[in-house]
Design a protein around this motif. Sequence first.
Motif, short mmCIF file in Angstrom:
data_model
loop_
_atom_site.label_atom_id
_atom_site.label_comp_id
_atom_site.label_asym_id
_atom_site.label_seq_id
_atom_site.Cartn_x
_atom_site.Cartn_y
_atom_site.Cartn_z
N SER A 19 51.04 89.93 8.62
CA SER A 19 50.14 90.89 7.96
C SER A 19 50.94 91.80 7.04
CB SER A 19 49.40 91.71 9.02
OG SER A 19 48.73 92.80 8.45
N VAL A 111 47.69 94.44 14.89
CA VAL A 111 47.62 94.32 13.43
C VAL A 111 47.11 95.62 12.81
CG1 VAL A 111 46.54 93.09 11.50
CG2 VAL A 111 47.34 91.82 13.50
N GLU A 112 46.17 96.27 13.46
CA GLU A 112 45.69 97.56 12.95
C GLU A 112 46.81 98.59 12.94
OE1 GLU A 112 42.51 98.26 15.66
OE2 GLU A 112 41.07 97.02 14.54
N GLU A 125 44.89 90.62 6.88
CA GLU A 125 44.88 89.63 7.95
C GLU A 125 46.19 88.84 7.91
OE1 GLU A 125 41.38 87.23 7.81
OE2 GLU A 125 40.04 88.90 8.31
N HIS A 242 47.06 82.62 17.56
CA HIS A 242 47.23 83.53 16.42
C HIS A 242 47.42 82.75 15.13
CE1 HIS A 242 47.15 87.14 18.80
NE2 HIS A 242 48.14 86.73 19.56
N ALA A 245 43.91 81.70 14.09
CA ALA A 245 43.15 82.81 13.51
C ALA A 245 43.61 83.09 12.09
CB ALA A 245 43.31 84.06 14.37
N ALA A 246 44.91 82.89 11.82
CA ALA A 246 45.45 83.17 10.49
C ALA A 246 44.96 82.19 9.43
CB ALA A 246 46.98 83.15 10.53
N GLY A 248 41.75 81.70 9.08
CA GLY A 248 40.44 82.21 8.72
C GLY A 248 39.30 81.37 9.26
N TYR A 266 42.89 87.94 15.27
CA TYR A 266 42.60 88.96 14.27
C TYR A 266 42.17 88.31 12.96
CZ TYR A 266 42.79 93.44 11.88
OH TYR A 266 42.45 94.59 11.18
N SER A 267 40.88 88.07 12.85
CA SER A 267 40.30 87.56 11.61
C SER A 267 38.79 87.75 11.70
CB SER A 267 40.62 86.08 11.40
OG SER A 267 39.93 85.28 12.33
N LYS A 268 38.12 87.61 10.58
CA LYS A 268 36.66 87.78 10.55
C LYS A 268 35.99 86.85 11.54
CE LYS A 268 32.62 87.58 7.54
NZ LYS A 268 32.12 87.44 6.15
#
Length: 323
Positions: A19, A111-112, A125, A242, A245-246, A248, A266-268
């Motif tokens: 990210s 990630v946040e 992302e 992970h 998720a990367a 998308g 961590y993705s939409k």
Amino acid sequence: MRLLFITSNRLGDAVLSTSVLRHYVETYPGIRVTVACGPVAAPIFEAVPGLERIIEMPKQKRGGHWWKLWKSVAFCWWDIIVDLRGSATAYVLPGWKRVVLPGNDDEMHRVEQLGQLIGVDPAPEPFVWTAPEHENRASEILPDDGRLLLVVGPSANWIGKTWRPERFAEAIAELRAVGGPLEDANVLLVGAPNERTASEPVIASIPENRRTEIFGTEHLLTVMACLRRASLYLGNDSGLMHMAAATGNPTIGLFGPSRDEHYRPYSKWGRAVRTDWSYDKIIENRSSPLSKEVLMDTLPVEKVVSATRVLLEDYRKEEKQNG
């Protein structure tokens, strides 16, 4: 411009750290990148745009890996030094800008927290770059028959985080059944070399002409290229989750004795499905701190299948609306 990017030994954390790397690569086109990380994570950085070198940092006694790194980079000028391992290294190297992660903030997703560190909200992302050879190899490995692709990660680096094989097999059968959201899909099973034996019951549950497997037999970026072709990823909390998720693409991560609030996909289109028991209750009730037992038994198949159906329905609805 030159960037020194110091990141994790662990695959999952290294993927999340992309990210930050993505932010600098996209913000400063042409920036030259040096990555320092553990040997397990190193392959995922091999196709980073502007990559000059990767410095592997296997742990050594008395912090010898940090001394080795310093000797490798101390005689270069760095426009940006990013140290996501919170060491003192960034402060004893010649450079202009230093970004150092002081430690984990348990009030937010990792990630946040990285987004806050670099002053970007929302955080970018994670993203893993591949090269044409990885994409070409993925095309060779995977069937080209027009069917959907379900990728399954039935293993993890700790047995406590592993959903039982028979539950994976049942969930896969329901998803692939006539009328299921992934009817008659091809299945790709992925994991580390030492995880195949534990995954054999899942492998055996899938018809031979509908399954492919990669258990450490391909480059990680080839695995990434395969994940990009997935209609869905279903797996335990792991580095592969992970990576999925990367892409998308729709990703279901299964959680029990790890905190989904920190490490969910961590993705939409990433979703965490956790055990009916909370993390704290699982830890309180395990047999010992060094437990070698499965700690995912309060996660029923119905809960996973239901969450998957909802995710795919929402994803396909948006795809249809967007044409």
